[in-house]
Scaffold this active site. Structure first.
Site, PDB file in Angstrom:
ATOM      1  N   HIS A  32       0.811  -1.221   0.000  1.00  0.00           N
ATOM      2  CA  HIS A  32       0.000   0.000   0.000  1.00  0.00           C
ATOM      3  C   HIS A  32       0.844   1.270   0.000  1.00  0.00           C
ATOM      4  CE1 HIS A  32      -3.504  -2.566   1.774  1.00  0.00           C
ATOM      5  NE2 HIS A  32      -3.299  -2.771   0.497  1.00  0.00           N
ATOM      6  N   CYS A  43       3.346  13.142  -7.711  1.00  0.00           N
ATOM      7  CA  CYS A  43       2.439  14.214  -8.117  1.00  0.00           C
ATOM      8  C   CYS A  43       1.303  13.634  -8.943  1.00  0.00           C
ATOM      9  CB  CYS A  43       3.187  15.320  -8.870  1.00  0.00           C
ATOM     10  SG  CYS A  43       3.367  15.012 -10.636  1.00  0.00           S
ATOM     11  N   GLY A  48      -1.336  -9.679  12.490  1.00  0.00           N
ATOM     12  CA  GLY A  48      -1.978  -8.392  12.707  1.00  0.00           C
ATOM     13  C   GLY A  48      -2.762  -7.839  11.545  1.00  0.00           C
ATOM     14  N   GLU A  59      -7.170 -11.218  18.221  1.00  0.00           N
ATOM     15  CA  GLU A  59      -8.571 -11.531  17.870  1.00  0.00           C
ATOM     16  C   GLU A  59      -8.575 -12.443  16.662  1.00  0.00           C
ATOM     17  OE1 GLU A  59     -10.954 -10.206  19.648  1.00  0.00           O
ATOM     18  OE2 GLU A  59      -9.636  -8.816  20.739  1.00  0.00           O
ATOM     19  N   ALA A  95       1.450  -9.424  18.823  1.00  0.00           N
ATOM     20  CA  ALA A  95       2.656  -9.799  18.085  1.00  0.00           C
ATOM     21  C   ALA A  95       3.925  -9.526  18.893  1.00  0.00           C
ATOM     22  CB  ALA A  95       2.709  -9.018  16.770  1.00  0.00           C
TER      23      ALA A  95
HETATM   24  P1  NAD Z   1      -6.974  -3.591  10.384  1.00  0.00           P
HETATM   25  O1  NAD Z   1      -7.007  -2.338  11.182  1.00  0.00           O
HETATM   26  O2  NAD Z   1      -8.136  -3.931   9.536  1.00  0.00           O
HETATM   27  O3  NAD Z   1      -6.767  -4.825  11.389  1.00  0.00           O
HETATM   28  C1  NAD Z   1      -5.803  -4.816  12.399  1.00  0.00           C
HETATM   29  C2  NAD Z   1      -5.673  -6.220  12.947  1.00  0.00           C
HETATM   30  O4  NAD Z   1      -4.619  -6.237  13.885  1.00  0.00           O
HETATM   31  C3  NAD Z   1      -6.935  -6.712  13.678  1.00  0.00           C
HETATM   32  O5  NAD Z   1      -7.257  -8.014  13.224  1.00  0.00           O
HETATM   33  C4  NAD Z   1      -6.493  -6.737  15.148  1.00  0.00           C
HETATM   34  O6  NAD Z   1      -7.138  -7.761  15.891  1.00  0.00           O
HETATM   35  C5  NAD Z   1      -5.021  -6.998  15.005  1.00  0.00           C
HETATM   36  N1  NAD Z   1      -4.191  -6.564  16.135  1.00  0.00           N
HETATM   37  C6  NAD Z   1      -4.452  -5.572  17.021  1.00  0.00           C
HETATM   38  N2  NAD Z   1      -3.446  -5.483  17.899  1.00  0.00           N
HETATM   39  C7  NAD Z   1      -2.521  -6.421  17.555  1.00  0.00           C
HETATM   40  C8  NAD Z   1      -1.265  -6.807  18.078  1.00  0.00           C
HETATM   41  N3  NAD Z   1      -0.730  -6.196  19.144  1.00  0.00           N
HETATM   42  N4  NAD Z   1      -0.613  -7.818  17.486  1.00  0.00           N
HETATM   43  C9  NAD Z   1      -1.138  -8.458  16.408  1.00  0.00           C
HETATM   44  N5  NAD Z   1      -2.324  -8.127  15.874  1.00  0.00           N
HETATM   45  C10 NAD Z   1      -3.010  -7.112  16.431  1.00  0.00           C
HETATM   46  O7  NAD Z   1      -5.645  -3.534   9.531  1.00  0.00           O
HETATM   47  P2  NAD Z   1      -5.228  -4.266   8.168  1.00  0.00           P
HETATM   48  O8  NAD Z   1      -5.768  -5.647   8.129  1.00  0.00           O
HETATM   49  O9  NAD Z   1      -3.779  -4.008   8.019  1.00  0.00           O
HETATM   50  O10 NAD Z   1      -5.985  -3.504   6.985  1.00  0.00           O
HETATM   51  C11 NAD Z   1      -6.303  -2.196   6.970  1.00  0.00           C
HETATM   52  C12 NAD Z   1      -5.469  -1.201   6.192  1.00  0.00           C
HETATM   53  O11 NAD Z   1      -4.918  -0.353   7.136  1.00  0.00           O
HETATM   54  C13 NAD Z   1      -4.296  -1.633   5.404  1.00  0.00           C
HETATM   55  O12 NAD Z   1      -4.537  -1.188   4.121  1.00  0.00           O
HETATM   56  C14 NAD Z   1      -3.092  -0.815   5.924  1.00  0.00           C
HETATM   57  O13 NAD Z   1      -2.435  -0.218   4.817  1.00  0.00           O
HETATM   58  C15 NAD Z   1      -3.708   0.260   6.682  1.00  0.00           C
HETATM   59  N6  NAD Z   1      -3.043   0.796   7.891  1.00  0.00           N
HETATM   60  C16 NAD Z   1      -1.672   0.878   8.020  1.00  0.00           C
HETATM   61  C17 NAD Z   1      -1.117   1.366   9.184  1.00  0.00           C
HETATM   62  C18 NAD Z   1       0.383   1.424   9.298  1.00  0.00           C
HETATM   63  O14 NAD Z   1       1.059   1.650   8.310  1.00  0.00           O
HETATM   64  N7  NAD Z   1       0.916   1.198  10.490  1.00  0.00           N
HETATM   65  C19 NAD Z   1      -1.921   1.784  10.230  1.00  0.00           C
HETATM   66  C20 NAD Z   1      -3.306   1.713  10.067  1.00  0.00           C
HETATM   67  C21 NAD Z   1      -3.842   1.206   8.899  1.00  0.00           C
END
Ligand code: NAD
Length: 272
Positions: free
Chosen positions: A135, A143, A207, A235, A251
């Site tokens: 992503h 741009c 995660g 979860e 994690a």
């Molecule tokens: P999501 O928010 O849909 O899901 C997060 C998952 O992480 C959940 O299943 C949750 O239970 C789990 N989780 C929570 N705490 C955790 C831990 N300590 N250890 C392991 N797992 C844990 O996120 P997703 O599935 O990545 O999809 C959503 C989109 O969000 C993606 O496109 C991503 O690009 C984007 N995103 C990225 C960031 C980042 O770059 N850090 C932050 C937020 C969202």
């Protein structure tokens, strides 16, 4: 703590210790490992996930306004400022023990590819070398006319918000080089991710809620290729039913325990 394992051979419920040993054993024999990560891996670094009910980013902000091309064209400054806010969060964050444990698998195994949905760059900062960012990356900009690979340093002289493209005679609006809702992923990155998922013999999923496509299909590619699948998530997710071993915990706790169990198994094998 919930436990779940398709490797159960009798009716005794395995303990989390058993499951960690099983995960370590599977990983220790991996010839081609793919680690698929989502926002959850970075939660313990203080970066909010997207979907979790109370703390998730989209629980408090409207993705249509902040993470779509339509939203950007309607209010470029709002979207730019939002990504600058998130960039600030990411810059202050440090890789956590989960990122470091994933990087720590590289020297132990012949081939490790990390495929991440995250844009925060924390896997590379933790020391992972082969990272496919599905992503995009929040430190990178492009741009609207397609000039890419711009860094904040390239935009430093700009006063406009958002900045304008510094390429000669361009001046198009600059946006973050991340994949917004409704946009396609980079064809080459996605191709490499699918190829890695189809060729792996073990996939470690960490995660991710497993609802964002096409990333959520990669575990199915691995499953069809008969890979062993391990999931780490506090979860259950949409992908948990695919997992041969499911470690229900954060994690940053589970992955260092798995890495330690691999080292113990290796030390035991050498001593024998
Ligand atoms: P999501 O928010 O849909 O899901 C997060 C998952 O992480 C959940 O299943 C949750 O239970 C789990 N989780 C929570 N705490 C955790 C831990 N300590 N250890 C392991 N797992 C844990 O996120 P997703 O599935 O990545 O999809 C959503 C989109 O969000 C993606 O496109 C991503 O690009 C984007 N995103 C990225 C960031 C980042 O770059 N850090 C932050 C937020 C969202």
């Amino acid at each position: 703590m919930m436990i779940h394992s398709q490797d159960r051979r009798n009716h005794d419920t395995p303990t989390i210790h058993d499951l960690i040993q099983q995960a370590a054993d599977i990983l220790a024999h991996a010839r081609r490992l793919v680690v698929l990560t989502g926002a959850g891996i970075s939660k313990e670094s203080g970066i909010p996930t997207f979907r979790e009910a109370q703390q998730g980013l989209w629980a408090r902000h409207d993705p249509q306004r902040l993470a779509t091309m339509q939203g950007f064209l309607a209010d470029p400054k709002l979207v730019w400022d939002w990504y600058q806010f998130r960039l600030g969060l990411v810059e202050q964050a440090q890789p956590n023990p989960g990122h470091r444990a994933i990087a720590g698998l590289e020297p132990l195994l012949p081939h490790v590819t990390v495929i991440t949905q995250n844009v925060d760059g924390l896997h590379a900062r933790a020391g992972s070398h082969q990272v496919l960012e599905l992503h995009g990356n929040i430190y990178r900009f492009k741009c609207l006319r397609g000039h890419g690979n711009l860094s904040m340093a390239d935009l430093a002289d700009q006063k406009a918000t958002p900045p304008l493209c510094p390429h000669p005679n361009c001046q198009a609006l600059v946006r973050p080089d991340v994949v917004w809702f409704g946009e396609n992923l980079s064809y080459s990155v996605l191709n490499r991710a699918v190829a890695a998922a189809e060729a792996c013999d073990v996939m470690l999923i960490v995660g991710t809620s497993g609802v964002v496509q096409p990333a959520a299909s990669l575990p199915y590619n691995a499953w069809h290729a008969r890979a062993r699948i391990i999931e780490v998530n506090p979860e259950e997710s949409d992908l948990t039913d695919l997992a041969h071993v499911y470690l229900a915990g954060p994690a940053g706790e589970m992955l260092p325990l798995v890495l330690a169990a691999m080292s113990d198994q290796q030390a035991g094998a050498v001593a024998r």
